[in-house]
Write a protein that holds these residues in place. Structure first.
Motif, PDB file in Angstrom:
ATOM      1  N   PHE A   1     137.851  62.481 -19.067  1.00 59.93           N
ATOM      2  CA  PHE A   1     138.183  63.042 -20.384  1.00 59.93           C
ATOM      3  C   PHE A   1     137.374  62.356 -21.478  1.00 59.93           C
ATOM      4  O   PHE A   1     136.835  63.007 -22.380  1.00 59.93           O
ATOM      5  CB  PHE A   1     139.677  62.886 -20.666  1.00 59.93           C
ATOM      6  CG  PHE A   1     140.064  63.282 -22.069  1.00 59.93           C
ATOM      7  CD1 PHE A   1     140.084  64.613 -22.457  1.00 59.93           C
ATOM      8  CD2 PHE A   1     140.392  62.306 -23.010  1.00 59.93           C
ATOM      9  CE1 PHE A   1     140.424  64.976 -23.763  1.00 59.93           C
ATOM     10  CE2 PHE A   1     140.732  62.658 -24.306  1.00 59.93           C
ATOM     11  CZ  PHE A   1     140.748  63.999 -24.680  1.00 59.93           C
ATOM     12  N   ASN A   2     137.278  61.025 -21.418  1.00 60.82           N
ATOM     13  CA  ASN A   2     136.493  60.302 -22.414  1.00 60.82           C
ATOM     14  C   ASN A   2     135.023  60.713 -22.363  1.00 60.82           C
ATOM     15  O   ASN A   2     134.381  60.921 -23.401  1.00 60.82           O
ATOM     16  CB  ASN A   2     136.620  58.796 -22.179  1.00 60.82           C
ATOM     17  CG  ASN A   2     135.848  57.994 -23.210  1.00 60.82           C
ATOM     18  OD1 ASN A   2     136.177  57.978 -24.390  1.00 60.82           O
ATOM     19  ND2 ASN A   2     134.798  57.326 -22.773  1.00 60.82           N
TER      20      ASN A   2
ATOM     21  N   VAL B   1     134.680  64.116 -23.962  1.00 60.57           N
ATOM     22  CA  VAL B   1     134.740  64.049 -25.430  1.00 60.57           C
ATOM     23  C   VAL B   1     133.364  63.730 -26.004  1.00 60.57           C
ATOM     24  O   VAL B   1     132.862  64.420 -26.901  1.00 60.57           O
ATOM     25  CB  VAL B   1     135.765  62.988 -25.884  1.00 60.57           C
ATOM     26  CG1 VAL B   1     135.591  62.673 -27.375  1.00 60.57           C
ATOM     27  CG2 VAL B   1     137.185  63.478 -25.632  1.00 60.57           C
ATOM     28  N   TRP B   2     132.710  62.680 -25.467  1.00 67.41           N
ATOM     29  CA  TRP B   2     131.423  62.288 -26.019  1.00 67.41           C
ATOM     30  C   TRP B   2     130.305  63.221 -25.564  1.00 67.41           C
ATOM     31  O   TRP B   2     129.321  63.416 -26.296  1.00 67.41           O
ATOM     32  CB  TRP B   2     131.108  60.847 -25.639  1.00 67.41           C
ATOM     33  CG  TRP B   2     131.999  59.897 -26.378  1.00 67.41           C
ATOM     34  CD1 TRP B   2     133.015  59.146 -25.882  1.00 67.41           C
ATOM     35  CD2 TRP B   2     131.983  59.652 -27.789  1.00 67.41           C
ATOM     36  NE1 TRP B   2     133.628  58.435 -26.886  1.00 67.41           N
ATOM     37  CE2 TRP B   2     133.010  58.722 -28.062  1.00 67.41           C
ATOM     38  CE3 TRP B   2     131.193  60.118 -28.841  1.00 67.41           C
ATOM     39  CZ2 TRP B   2     133.271  58.259 -29.349  1.00 67.41           C
ATOM     40  CZ3 TRP B   2     131.460  59.650 -30.115  1.00 67.41           C
ATOM     41  CH2 TRP B   2     132.485  58.731 -30.353  1.00 67.41           C
TER      42      TRP B   2
ATOM     43  N   SER C   1     130.696  66.118 -28.016  1.00 69.94           N
ATOM     44  CA  SER C   1     130.862  65.791 -29.436  1.00 69.94           C
ATOM     45  C   SER C   1     129.777  66.415 -30.306  1.00 69.94           C
ATOM     46  O   SER C   1     129.979  66.624 -31.511  1.00 69.94           O
ATOM     47  CB  SER C   1     130.871  64.272 -29.626  1.00 69.94           C
ATOM     48  OG  SER C   1     129.624  63.710 -29.230  1.00 69.94           O
TER      49      SER C   1
ATOM     50  N   LEU D   1     137.741  66.519 -33.951  1.00 68.19           N
ATOM     51  CA  LEU D   1     136.908  65.461 -33.374  1.00 68.19           C
ATOM     52  C   LEU D   1     137.582  64.093 -33.524  1.00 68.19           C
ATOM     53  O   LEU D   1     137.493  63.253 -32.621  1.00 68.19           O
ATOM     54  CB  LEU D   1     135.539  65.461 -34.036  1.00 68.19           C
ATOM     55  CG  LEU D   1     134.482  64.535 -33.410  1.00 68.19           C
ATOM     56  CD1 LEU D   1     134.343  64.786 -31.915  1.00 68.19           C
ATOM     57  CD2 LEU D   1     133.132  64.727 -34.096  1.00 68.19           C
TER      58      LEU D   1
ATOM     59  N   ALA E   1     140.136  63.843 -30.859  1.00 68.46           N
ATOM     60  CA  ALA E   1     139.473  63.707 -29.560  1.00 68.46           C
ATOM     61  C   ALA E   1     138.924  62.295 -29.371  1.00 68.46           C
ATOM     62  O   ALA E   1     139.047  61.708 -28.293  1.00 68.46           O
ATOM     63  CB  ALA E   1     138.352  64.742 -29.434  1.00 68.46           C
ATOM     64  N   VAL E   2     138.302  61.735 -30.418  1.00 66.28           N
ATOM     65  CA  VAL E   2     137.755  60.376 -30.331  1.00 66.28           C
ATOM     66  C   VAL E   2     138.875  59.360 -30.108  1.00 66.28           C
ATOM     67  O   VAL E   2     138.752  58.446 -29.279  1.00 66.28           O
ATOM     68  CB  VAL E   2     136.964  60.035 -31.606  1.00 66.28           C
ATOM     69  CG1 VAL E   2     136.654  58.545 -31.694  1.00 66.28           C
ATOM     70  CG2 VAL E   2     135.667  60.836 -31.642  1.00 66.28           C
TER      71      VAL E   2
ATOM     72  N   GLY F   1     140.125  59.857 -26.602  1.00 64.30           N
ATOM     73  CA  GLY F   1     139.126  59.396 -25.655  1.00 64.30           C
ATOM     74  C   GLY F   1     139.108  57.885 -25.529  1.00 64.30           C
ATOM     75  O   GLY F   1     138.941  57.341 -24.433  1.00 64.30           O
TER      76      GLY F   1
ATOM     77  N   GLU G   1     128.992  61.824 -18.655  1.00 61.46           N
ATOM     78  CA  GLU G   1     128.715  62.263 -20.021  1.00 61.46           C
ATOM     79  C   GLU G   1     127.342  62.916 -20.114  1.00 61.46           C
ATOM     80  O   GLU G   1     127.156  63.905 -20.848  1.00 61.46           O
ATOM     81  CB  GLU G   1     128.785  61.074 -20.981  1.00 61.46           C
ATOM     82  CG  GLU G   1     128.477  61.440 -22.423  1.00 61.46           C
ATOM     83  CD  GLU G   1     128.390  60.218 -23.331  1.00 61.46           C
ATOM     84  OE1 GLU G   1     127.693  60.317 -24.359  1.00 61.46           O
ATOM     85  OE2 GLU G   1     129.008  59.195 -23.014  1.00 61.46           O
TER      86      GLU G   1
END
Length: 286
Positions: A14-15, A18-19, A22, A219, A222-223, A226, A249
């Motif tokens: 998931f992290n 997110v990035w 982004s 965002l 999400a950050v 994350g 990523e």
């Protein structure tokens, strides 16, 4: 060795997602008239406020660990470099240049942690340098040098990312909430200071507040999520497994950018990217 449990793996994925994605809200905010520095300031300001409201004890932890201010500086420059670069540059190119971790980590670990590079580390360094040479080479260009602000920002962000990781290893006994606060605070303060000093704050968005506020809120949430997912997963899995999963990523960013027309793939980029990823994989494997 038993297989990693699904929860921590899903958290790390998931992290990385997110990035890896982004760039989509960041480019949307740019099209709406927000300078990347303003977007970064707002996003990290939102994440910082959320952390302070949900975990106020993190501030006490940061006060008791003033050395984490160095993490704030490194993490702030990391986020400025990466987020600004994916806003204005070719997403795949930016992500590959950012992931020059094997190059920067060898020197930083030697300088700051006393870890002398082995022959294997020097081999990874050579592979990564060859990869970035291919990625940087453009048709008609005599030398494979960074061309444009996005290239320089991506390389700077990648160097600061390696520095952040080395500092976190050095001070790994500090509270996790304090480290998160240092990283969010660094992104907010440094991006805000640069926006103020560069005059970026004088540029007003051309779209109604509601249009860009939705992207900023999405965002920021999400950050924040994350970061929590990263700390949850990284605390429960071996470091090598964490690093391997985080390489996804590159996949998330590359596939989404190509599908949405935000990147151009060339054979040199593919080969160079493969060498950079190979160097990172070799660094993970002990």
């Amino acid at each position: 060795m038993s297989a990693p449990s699904h929860g921590p793996v899903a958290a790390l994925l998931f992290n990385a997602l997110v990035w890896g994605l982004s760039w989509i809200p960041l480019q949307a905010l740019y099209r709406l008239g927000l300078h990347p520095l303003i977007s970064i300031t707002l996003v990290f300001g939102g994440a910082l406020a959320t952390l302070l409201l949900s975990r106020p004890a993190s501030l006490r932890g940061l006060v008791r660990a003033p050395q984490l201010l160095a993490v704030s500086l490194a993490a702030g420059l990391t986020n400025i470099g990466f987020n600004w670069a994916v806003t204005i540059g070719d997403v795949v190119r930016v992500v590959l240049l950012f992931y020059m971790m094997p190059v920067w980590s060898v020197g930083l670990a030697w300088l700051m942690l006393g870890e002398r590079p082995t022959r294997a580390a020097l081999l990874r360094l050579l592979l990564a340098l060859l990869g970035v040479t291919l990625v940087l080479q453009r048709p008609g260009q005599a030398w494979p040098l960074p061309s444009g602000l996005a290239d320089w920002l991506a390389l700077m962000g990648g160097f600061c990312f390696a520095l952040t990781n080395v500092l976190l290893r050095r001070w790994r006994d500090t509270p996790g909430d304090a480290r998160a606060l240092a990283m969010f605070g660094g992104g907010f303060v440094m991006a805000g200071a640069l926006a103020l000093g560069s005059g970026a704050l004088q540029t007003l968005p051309t779209a109604p507040v509601g249009d860009w506020l939705a992207w900023v809120s999405l965002l920021a949430i999400a950050v924040f999520g994350g970061n929590l997912a990263l700390q949850y997963g990284a605390a429960r899995l071996p470091a090598q497994v964490t690093a391997l999963i985080m390489l996804s990523e590159v996949l998330f960013a590359s596939v989404s950018a190509v599908l949405l027309g935000a990147a151009t793939l060339t054979s040199a980029t593919l080969v160079g990217g493969a060498l950079i990823v190979l160097a990172a994989l070799l660094a993970i494997r002990r």
